[in-house]
Design a protein around this motif. Structure first.
Motif, PDB file in Angstrom:
ATOM      1  N   THR A 136     -10.769 -99.787 -35.362  1.00  0.00           N
ATOM      2  CA  THR A 136     -10.742 -98.534 -36.115  1.00  0.00           C
ATOM      3  C   THR A 136      -9.382 -98.303 -36.750  1.00  0.00           C
ATOM      4  OG1 THR A 136     -12.421 -97.543 -34.669  1.00  0.00           O
ATOM      5  CG2 THR A 136     -11.035 -96.029 -35.935  1.00  0.00           C
ATOM      6  N   ARG A 137      -8.316 -98.587 -36.003  1.00  0.00           N
ATOM      7  CA  ARG A 137      -6.971 -98.414 -36.559  1.00  0.00           C
ATOM      8  C   ARG A 137      -6.779 -99.282 -37.803  1.00  0.00           C
ATOM      9  NH1 ARG A 137      -5.633 -97.774 -31.020  1.00  0.00           N
ATOM     10  NH2 ARG A 137      -5.364-100.008 -30.689  1.00  0.00           N
ATOM     11  N   GLN A 187      -6.290 -98.627 -20.348  1.00  0.00           N
ATOM     12  CA  GLN A 187      -6.355 -98.262 -21.757  1.00  0.00           C
ATOM     13  C   GLN A 187      -4.979 -98.339 -22.409  1.00  0.00           C
ATOM     14  OE1 GLN A 187      -5.227 -94.862 -22.947  1.00  0.00           O
ATOM     15  NE2 GLN A 187      -5.465 -95.706 -24.999  1.00  0.00           N
ATOM     16  N   SER A 196      -5.197 -94.762 -28.980  1.00  0.00           N
ATOM     17  CA  SER A 196      -6.640 -94.922 -29.087  1.00  0.00           C
ATOM     18  C   SER A 196      -7.328 -93.579 -29.252  1.00  0.00           C
ATOM     19  CB  SER A 196      -7.168 -95.635 -27.837  1.00  0.00           C
ATOM     20  OG  SER A 196      -6.661 -96.945 -27.771  1.00  0.00           O
ATOM     21  N   GLY A 210      -4.479-101.454 -25.151  1.00  0.00           N
ATOM     22  CA  GLY A 210      -4.448-101.142 -26.579  1.00  0.00           C
ATOM     23  C   GLY A 210      -3.596-102.097 -27.393  1.00  0.00           C
ATOM     24  N   LEU A 229     -16.629-102.106 -34.202  1.00  0.00           N
ATOM     25  CA  LEU A 229     -16.865-100.670 -34.061  1.00  0.00           C
ATOM     26  C   LEU A 229     -18.349-100.386 -33.882  1.00  0.00           C
ATOM     27  CD1 LEU A 229     -15.852 -97.776 -34.126  1.00  0.00           C
ATOM     28  CD2 LEU A 229     -15.951 -97.863 -36.623  1.00  0.00           C
ATOM     29  N   TYR A 252     -14.369-100.087 -25.757  1.00  0.00           N
ATOM     30  CA  TYR A 252     -13.748 -98.961 -26.457  1.00  0.00           C
ATOM     31  C   TYR A 252     -12.400 -99.368 -27.062  1.00  0.00           C
ATOM     32  CZ  TYR A 252     -11.005 -94.625 -26.797  1.00  0.00           C
ATOM     33  OH  TYR A 252     -10.178 -93.623 -27.229  1.00  0.00           O
ATOM     34  N   GLU A 253     -11.584-100.072 -26.282  1.00  0.00           N
ATOM     35  CA  GLU A 253     -10.266-100.471 -26.786  1.00  0.00           C
ATOM     36  C   GLU A 253     -10.386-101.444 -27.953  1.00  0.00           C
ATOM     37  OE1 GLU A 253      -7.263 -99.563 -26.580  1.00  0.00           O
ATOM     38  OE2 GLU A 253      -7.745 -97.967 -25.185  1.00  0.00           O
ATOM     39  N   MET A 291     -11.353 -99.320 -30.914  1.00  0.00           N
ATOM     40  CA  MET A 291     -10.272 -98.488 -31.445  1.00  0.00           C
ATOM     41  C   MET A 291      -9.216 -99.329 -32.162  1.00  0.00           C
ATOM     42  SD  MET A 291     -11.229 -95.459 -31.020  1.00  0.00           S
ATOM     43  CE  MET A 291     -12.915 -96.107 -31.198  1.00  0.00           C
ATOM     44  N   ALA A 308      -7.053 -92.551 -32.797  1.00  0.00           N
ATOM     45  CA  ALA A 308      -7.997 -93.323 -33.606  1.00  0.00           C
ATOM     46  C   ALA A 308      -9.416 -92.791 -33.431  1.00  0.00           C
ATOM     47  CB  ALA A 308      -7.933 -94.807 -33.224  1.00  0.00           C
ATOM     48  N   LEU A 309      -9.764 -92.441 -32.181  1.00  0.00           N
ATOM     49  CA  LEU A 309     -11.096 -91.889 -31.918  1.00  0.00           C
ATOM     50  C   LEU A 309     -11.275 -90.560 -32.656  1.00  0.00           C
ATOM     51  CD1 LEU A 309     -13.795 -91.973 -30.428  1.00  0.00           C
ATOM     52  CD2 LEU A 309     -12.673 -90.860 -28.483  1.00  0.00           C
TER      53      LEU A 309
END
Length: 597
Positions: free
Chosen positions: A324-325, A195, A7, A199, A144, A317-318, A321, A10-11
């Motif tokens: 995002t991935r 986290q 993660s 994920g 996101l 957030y997870e 991410m 990715a961030l």
């Protein structure tokens, strides 16, 4: 399988992607920091006010020259007003900045990903569902956006709260500070543990969303087939299975995140009790002022209770991410058919096409063309015939550069296709497919797709040449009649005529026809044949045909069998030869064919 990309990686990739908006990102971060600093200040002022009431002229404020207790209260009131005003101003600022940044990034990610998808090779789409791609372009981007709207600022403000409150604690009483901060390592350990465990679970959730979206898109596109087979219950059951798989994946993630909250609450309770009890003892023993004790108690709550939302923030957030991935993986998909050509002649192509020892195999290894050599002089008509699966449509796709030959090359006017700019090359080619695709819009919009900016007169002229004008005028709204998604409101013949009108409007020097009359009645076929005769005038035409009666006057007929050219010539010569073409002709006519030159 879930991506191995962490993660944090990715961030970091997301931050690098947002580099053009660095100034706005920094401004939003600074506003979040300032808002949180002003947010914790009232608790300090409350403790100082208690100190003023208890100690009067000996209070903490008196050390700044304001000795009268009433004046001290006035000063604290003015400071409180200023703090609340600044807190509100910075809250407004960070909300506007973060949310606008979220809107900008989600717009840019969606449009960039869509633009990249359009450049990907046709093989990419043949291996993936459109619903899965829509899930990435829509649902993942929205996920996101939700994190950037609130979660990013929340994480920043938690860090600021810990640092600011920690500074005050250690300034007042290092002993109580150590006790109060004891739970924080446990909380952070729990957050990172969550986290790490969450994920992969959220990667699975995003995959299930893609599968579910694909099923929905596929079923809605095929609703007529579902109804014709009375398969509604069967499809509902299949959707139920995939929807339950998505729900189960979400439940596994929720179960983990729900276990995180009680852990944080117990750690917070320990920290608060340490401050409350030990601080009270120090006040009673005379080692700590009552006002400072109040500050520490209030700040303990301000420090620890926001951490209860850390689970929700990390959860958000997870999810972000994981999305995002998927978005960045899509953006990172390599384009195989690269637009590296430099030729873009000012004049249209003459239309001479040559294939030199062309071999082709799909990505799955299935070879479909074997050493094809073919010359199509400019302005001539060449018909490709043969059994289904022989490789005829693959040749069409190679000419459009949807794929590249595995071996060999294709020339246009003596130059390899790869030397031409891709947009110029495809502008020289008109393609009328067997499976006509119409966009959800009006009849006018779909014809005008052949040439951006075409006038109404040009559109009508193209429709008349395609013998589509009369049926268009009988539609409820004429040229403004909506055709429905994929043209479902029109018949197959009507869709085909609009497709021909679209190609006529484009006016290309090369025309590719893939079974343009295979699924229409005789009258419609005759009308389409007249339209195609107009369209083929002074153009290079390559036509795939199963109805041999439609191509008897072709300049050259090429018989393709198992990826090889087995016969070529004019109709009469091939019939007299008595080979594969003659056999096909006899099957379709039901008798020995009379030779026609």
């Amino acid at each position: 399988m879930p991506s191995s990309t962490s993660s944090f990686a990715a961030l970091w990739q997301l931050i690098r992607y947002a580099r053009p908006h660095r100034a706005r990102l920094v401004a939003a971060t600074l506003c979040s920091v300032a808002n949180k600093l002003f947010d914790v200040a009232p608790e300090i002022l409350i403790g100082i006010a208690i100190d003023v009431v208890v100690r009067g002229q000996g209070s903490f404020v008196a050390g700044f020259g304001v000795t009268d207790p009433l004046h001290q209260v006035y000063l604290l009131g003015a400071l409180t007003l200023a703090i609340w005003v600044f807190e509100s101003v910075f809250e407004f600022a960070y909300l506007v900045l973060w949310r606008n940044l979220a809107q900008t990034l989600q717009h840019e990610l969606r449009t960039s990903a869509y633009a990249h998808v359009q450049n990907l090779d046709l093989a990419y789409f043949e291996d993936r569902s459109s619903g899965g791609l829509v899930a990435v372009l829509n649902d993942d981007v929205n996920q996101l956006e939700r994190f950037l709207n609130g979660g990013a600022s929340e994480l920043i403000q938690v860090v600021v709260t810990v640092i600011a409150c920690g500074a005050v604690f250690f300034a007042i009483s290092p002993q109580i500070a150590v006790l109060a901060f004891t739970p924080i390592p446990v909380i952070l350990w729990g957050a990172f543990y969550f986290q790490r465990k969450a994920g992969p679970r959220y990667d699975v959730v995003r995959e299930k969303v893609a599968v579910l979206s694909g099923r929905l898109a596929n079923n809605l596109a095929g609703i007529a087939t579902i109804k014709s087979f009375a398969a509604e219950s069967r499809e509902s059951a299949r959707l139920d299975v995939e929807s339950r798989a998505y729900v189960d994946a979400n439940r596994r993630a929720i179960r983990l995140s729900s276990a995180f909250v009680p852990l944080i609450r117990m750690a917070i309770l320990f920290g608060f009790l340490c401050t409350f009890v030990r601080g009270g003892q120090l006040v009673l023993e005379g080692h700590l002022q009552a006002g400072f004790y109040a500050v520490l108690v209030f700040l303990t709550q301000r420090l620890l209770w926001p951490l209860t939302r850390l689970a929700d923030t990390v959860d958000l957030y997870e999810r972000a991410m994981a999305s995002t991935r998927r978005i960045l993986a899509l953006l990172g998909t390599p384009v195989q058919i690269r637009d590296t050509g430099t030729l873009a002649p000012a004049q249209p192509a003459r239309g001479a096409v040559s294939l030199r020892n062309v071999h082709f195999a799909y990505a799955n290894g299935a070879a479909v063309l074997h050493g094809v050599d073919l010359d199509v002089p400019a302005g001539t008509t060449v018909a490709l015939v043969g059994a289904t699966g022989g490789g005829k449509s693959s040749l069409i796709k190679l000419l459009l550069r949807f794929y590249e030959p595995t071996v060999g090359e294709i020339l246009l006017d003596g130059e390899p296709l790869a030397r031409y700019r891709l947009a110029w090359l495809r502008a020289q080619i008109g393609w009328v497919a067997q499976d006509v695709f119409l966009f959800d819009g009006s009849v006018r919009d779909n014809i005008a797709y052949g040439r951006a900016g075409a006038s109404d007169d040009d559109i009508v002229a193209a429709a008349k040449a395609a013998e589509a004008h009369d049926f268009i005028m009988r539609l409820p709204q004429g040229y403004d009649t909506p055709v429905g998604e994929r043209g479902v409101k029109l018949s197959g013949g009507q869709r085909q005529r609009l497709s021909i009108a679209r190609a006529l409007l484009k006016d290309p020097p090369i025309l590719l026809l893939d079974e343009a009359t295979s699924a229409v009645d005789n009258d419609t076929e005759a009308a389409i044949q007249r339209s195609l005769a107009r369209l083929a005038h002074q153009r290079t035409v390559i036509v795939i045909a199963h109805r041999l009666s439609t191509i008897v006057y072709a300049d050259q007929i090429v018989v393709v069998e198992n990826g090889r050219i087995v016969e070529r010539g004019r109709h009469g010569d091939l019939v007299r030869h008595g080979g594969v073409y003659a056999a096909l002709w006899n099957v379709q006519t039901g008798e020995a064919a009379a030779v026609r030159e």
